[in-house]
Design an enzyme around this catalytic site. Structure first.
Site, PDB file in Angstrom:
ATOM      1  N   HIS A   2       0.839  -1.288  -0.005  1.00  0.00           N
ATOM      2  CA  HIS A   2       0.046   0.106  -0.034  1.00  0.00           C
ATOM      3  C   HIS A   2       0.980   1.463   0.026  1.00  0.00           C
ATOM      4  O   HIS A   2       0.385   2.359  -0.359  1.00  0.00           O
ATOM      5  CB  HIS A   2      -1.099   0.168   1.072  1.00  0.00           C
ATOM      6  CG  HIS A   2      -0.298   0.402   2.533  1.00  0.00           C
ATOM      7  ND1 HIS A   2       0.050  -0.745   3.439  1.00  0.00           N
ATOM      8  CD2 HIS A   2      -0.178   1.595   3.146  1.00  0.00           C
ATOM      9  CE1 HIS A   2       0.295   0.011   4.404  1.00  0.00           C
ATOM     10  NE2 HIS A   2       0.300   1.166   4.254  1.00  0.00           N
ATOM     11  N   ASP A  46       0.093  -7.478   1.742  1.00  0.00           N
ATOM     12  CA  ASP A  46       0.569  -6.288   1.785  1.00  0.00           C
ATOM     13  C   ASP A  46       2.129  -6.272   1.739  1.00  0.00           C
ATOM     14  O   ASP A  46       2.822  -6.085   2.795  1.00  0.00           O
ATOM     15  CB  ASP A  46       0.073  -5.755   2.942  1.00  0.00           C
ATOM     16  CG  ASP A  46       0.236  -4.187   2.773  1.00  0.00           C
ATOM     17  OD1 ASP A  46       0.697  -3.604   1.799  1.00  0.00           O
ATOM     18  OD2 ASP A  46      -0.181  -3.394   3.700  1.00  0.00           O
ATOM     19  N   SER A  73       4.225   2.262   8.119  1.00  0.00           N
ATOM     20  CA  SER A  73       3.837   1.379   7.271  1.00  0.00           C
ATOM     21  C   SER A  73       5.220   0.897   6.264  1.00  0.00           C
ATOM     22  O   SER A  73       6.056   1.717   5.850  1.00  0.00           O
ATOM     23  CB  SER A  73       2.849   1.976   6.255  1.00  0.00           C
ATOM     24  OG  SER A  73       1.531   2.176   6.816  1.00  0.00           O
TER      25      SER A  73
END
Length: 276
Positions: free
Chosen positions: A83, A136, A233
């Site tokens: 992402h 992810d 992230s």
């Protein structure tokens, strides 16, 4: 004169073996400021595999343009979250970002230490499900190799590092309070790997997301207080000296009963190895 990579990294190479050994036994300083949501200051000399992804073009000059974290797992291989390479984060396709960089060996993003390297190629997991958040992971292939000591081993299926209760640590330059207070220096926070049943109870589906044990794992503390957050992230979750997860998603930051959810490295290991 531009220094070679070997010259830039040579001063750190000698003490790294001892430093990395100390990392697994030394507690955080008792007077450490509380950051990365319940964390403490960290240093790339002890965690050389922790890197920042940056684009000044997309995110400005402050903090070197950092927008996500990453982790070195091979001489030219850096992992991050899929992402992080999405239009939702970058505003454009990743290949349209003219100054995408991996920042290595820079504790303070306001400075110029370490090196910035452009990826030669980016592979984003085609099976990544933005709705369900499974798979992810993305792989950035560097244009020049790093010394091997900068990579961290990835934990395979069945590794004890995945066992519930295992001590873990997450690293990043993200939000330190859950309110947009982003760190300029590298931070880490100590967590515990949590049982799948606990993660499934926290995220059974619906608006907050669904935890899928085959491709995800979660870590935190029962009472909250420590967690990764926005801006972390793609950063590494390390347990027993190995990479077990990548910061992926969660509900809020460091909230009781809402542990952070990570991409389970063993679930994407074959894809990462092939892409790298």
């Amino acid at each position: 004169m531009r220094r070679s990579l070997s010259a830039l990294f040579a001063p750190l190479a000698a003490p790294l073996v001892t430093a990395l050994a100390m990392l697994v036994i030394l507690p955080p300083p008792a007077t450490a400021d509380r950051t990365v949501v319940g964390g403490h200051p960290a240093h790339t000399a002890l965690a050389p595999w922790a890197v920042a992804l940056a684009s000044r073009e997309r995110f400005g000059d402050a903090r070197s343009g950092q927008f996500c974290g990453g982790v070195v797992v091979g001489p030219t291989t850096v992992l991050t979250a899929a992402h992080c390479m999405s239009r939702g984060v970058l505003g454009v396709n990743w290949w349209e970002v003219g100054d995408l960089r991996v920042i290595i060996g820079r504790d303070d993003l306001r400075g110029s230490g370490g090196v910035e390297m452009a990826p030669r190629w980016v592979w984003v997991n085609p099976a990544y499900d933005q709705g369900g958040r499974a798979g992810d992971v993305a792989v950035l292939t560097l244009s020049q190799p790093l010394p091997r000591i900068y990579g961290v081993a990835m934990a395979a299926v069945g590794d004890p590092a995945y066992q519930p209760g295992a001590r873990a640590a997450v690293y990043g330059w993200g939000d330190t309070r859950g309110n947009g207070s982003y760190a300029s220096t590298l931070r880490a926070t100590r967590l515990r790997v949590m049982p799948d049943a606990t993660c499934e109870e926290a995220y059974p589906g619906g608006a907050e997301g669904e935890y899928i044990s085959e491709s995800m794992m979660c870590a935190g503390l029962p009472d909250g207080g420590r967690d990764a957050c926005q801006g972390d992230s793609g950063g590494p979750l390390i347990a027993r000296g190995k990479l077990v997860g990548l910061v992926s998603w969660g509900s809020g930051c460091a909230e009781p009963g809402r542990p952070g959810v990570y991409t389970r490295i063993s679930a994407v290991l074959s894809q990462v190895t092939a892409a790298g």
